[in-house]
Design an enzyme around this catalytic site. Sequence first.
Site, PDB file in Angstrom:
ATOM      1  N   ASP A 126      -5.564  -8.557 -18.970  1.00 41.42           N
ATOM      2  CA  ASP A 126      -5.394 -10.002 -19.142  1.00 41.42           C
ATOM      3  C   ASP A 126      -6.460 -10.585 -20.055  1.00 41.42           C
ATOM      4  O   ASP A 126      -6.183 -11.457 -20.872  1.00 41.42           O
ATOM      5  CB  ASP A 126      -5.486 -10.704 -17.780  1.00 41.42           C
ATOM      6  CG  ASP A 126      -4.397 -10.258 -16.831  1.00 41.42           C
ATOM      7  OD1 ASP A 126      -3.224 -10.288 -17.222  1.00 41.42           O
ATOM      8  OD2 ASP A 126      -4.723  -9.861 -15.700  1.00 41.42           O
ATOM      9  N   ASP A 135     -15.836  -2.841 -15.997  1.00 35.33           N
ATOM     10  CA  ASP A 135     -16.848  -2.664 -17.048  1.00 35.33           C
ATOM     11  C   ASP A 135     -16.917  -1.216 -17.546  1.00 35.33           C
ATOM     12  O   ASP A 135     -16.389  -0.289 -16.947  1.00 35.33           O
ATOM     13  CB  ASP A 135     -18.206  -3.097 -16.500  1.00 35.33           C
ATOM     14  CG  ASP A 135     -19.184  -3.523 -17.594  1.00 35.33           C
ATOM     15  OD1 ASP A 135     -18.852  -3.390 -18.791  1.00 35.33           O
ATOM     16  OD2 ASP A 135     -20.276  -4.000 -17.236  1.00 35.33           O
TER      17      ASP A 135
END
Length: 628
Positions: A284, A223
């Site tokens: 990803d 994050d």
Amino acid sequence: MEISKAISRRLLLRGTGAAALGGPLVARQDGPAEPSGLVPAAAALPVTSRNSVYTRSGAGPLYWNIYGWSFPHNAPIPEAEWKANVDWLASDLAPHGYGMACTDGWGACTRFTPNGYRTTFDDEWQHDWAWWLDYLGDRGMTLGIYHNPLWVHKNVVADPSYTVVGRPDIKVKDITVPGDIFGVGVGFSDQYWVDVTKPGAKEFIQGYVNYFKNLGVPYLRIDFLSWYETGTDAGLGNVGVAHGSAAYETALRWMHEAAGDGIELSLVMPHNLNDARNELKYGDMVRINADADKGGWTRLSGGRQSWQSVWPNWHNPFCGFTGWAHRSGRGQLILDGDFLMLSTFANDTERRTAISLMTIAGSPICVSDLHSDIGGNAAFYTNTEVLALHNQGLVGKPVFHSANPYSTDPASRDTERWAGQLPDGSWAVALFNRNDSSTVTKSIDFAGLLGISGAAAVRDLWTGTDLGSMTSFTAQLAPHASRLVKVTPQAATKRYHAAFAAWGGGAHFNNNHSGYTGMGFVDKLEAASEGPTVTFAVKAPAAGTYAISYRYANATSGTSTMTVTSQKEDHSTVHAPFQVSFPQLTDWGTWGTVTGTIRLAAGTNLVTLGRAPGDTGAINLNYVELGV
């Protein structure tokens, strides 16, 4: 993450969300709020991708996250509450594929390995990561972890006994810089950022990824990446030191190298600069909208509808999925629409729409409802026929009207009409009504948009009802309603359309020439610094050699060549790369067909056509057709 008392995560998220709802960007005192060198989100720069087994499988994971408890409480989830939800997940959702429980922010851990790596979610928890991995494993599930390998806890910095993994000569504190604190501009104080220019920084970051990977963690949620890159937040202004795009790329590259195919990297709060070049290359999954916040329809479809060049580029997932559709698909990026809390929606109509949107876009479906508030809403997460689309790796696209970037031309794509092709050649079609007050009629013409010849069988997936043989599908949709249907062509050969495939290396949607079938074609299959590709997921009933044809255009004044290969999702080669010649045609509006053969494995194959270094010329590609 550890949150200081100066500012709560709830206020932080509201701050970012406020800007996303249309508030002005807050300029730093020493410079602009937005980084320089930006390009529109769909400029189609030639870029490579991480191309991991996760992205090659198509859609994101099915899982549960603690957000639905921690966000309203603004506190770490207690371990007993975590366990109650894990047990509910094991009994009610895991049998349907929701096999992972994932942490999120709020956890305050000051228990570390000798290398400064956290050992549990929160100091109030009795058990560590390894214990919970065993507990989940005994129930056929696994553990996802929220943490940023660029964070170093202040206690680790203050204690010289912590050394970098593999480098006992380097103290962990020496890979940080005094004052370079995560969120220091908004009152955070618990985490330092790693300085990637310091000796030992690479070993620490890669060691963190390997630490989780070696524990058996399959999924790492990373994050606040925008804060590291530019030190700014669209809603809060200056939040710390700007480390720059070069340092950001270095950090992502190190994580990618350590992760390999052993752990899935979910990138959260990235600016996605330069058309998400770095995120595509090293990640990803990428978040494409603002945080879920309180949930409900407003977060799904409302708020700011326009693009901004910094995080969050779009506010809601409808716009985010649409705006980043050119970056989605097999081997490219998984687009993450953030958490779903179906208990926060007003009615079942909205709940079906939320699941349908996440499904057609290939997003992870992340349950953040709780065992205590799920009620009867679990049925929306577990509809067998809807989940079948996800499990086949469906990644759809919105209807494209032109090649113009959606960031600068909102009329170039349609957020309310979506389609995606499954490996068996059938289609999923989703129609939405985002309007708050009016009933609307939406339709998909099968020949005009999907390139289907003749009629096709149509089935409503939410009701499990066969609707008959049709050449188009039309629905009257009340406000916030949707329809999700499966469309199965009746032709013996399977036609796979490039406009709905995965585009890599600068390959690009277009419809600026006549004569194509379906929604459009793919161009930019030409010389480039990164080889442009189109990848199709195709299903073969048995291993063998199959007929293949390519519908193309070539007006380059000579024969062009492209390289074709087939592989499994695990990267193993089925048919080694071979060159195909495409003779010159009259003009770009004239289309021809080249035929040949290709070896396929039983099950799903990824067939990729692209311009390799040894190829010449250029083509536009309409579709490939397989005798399967």
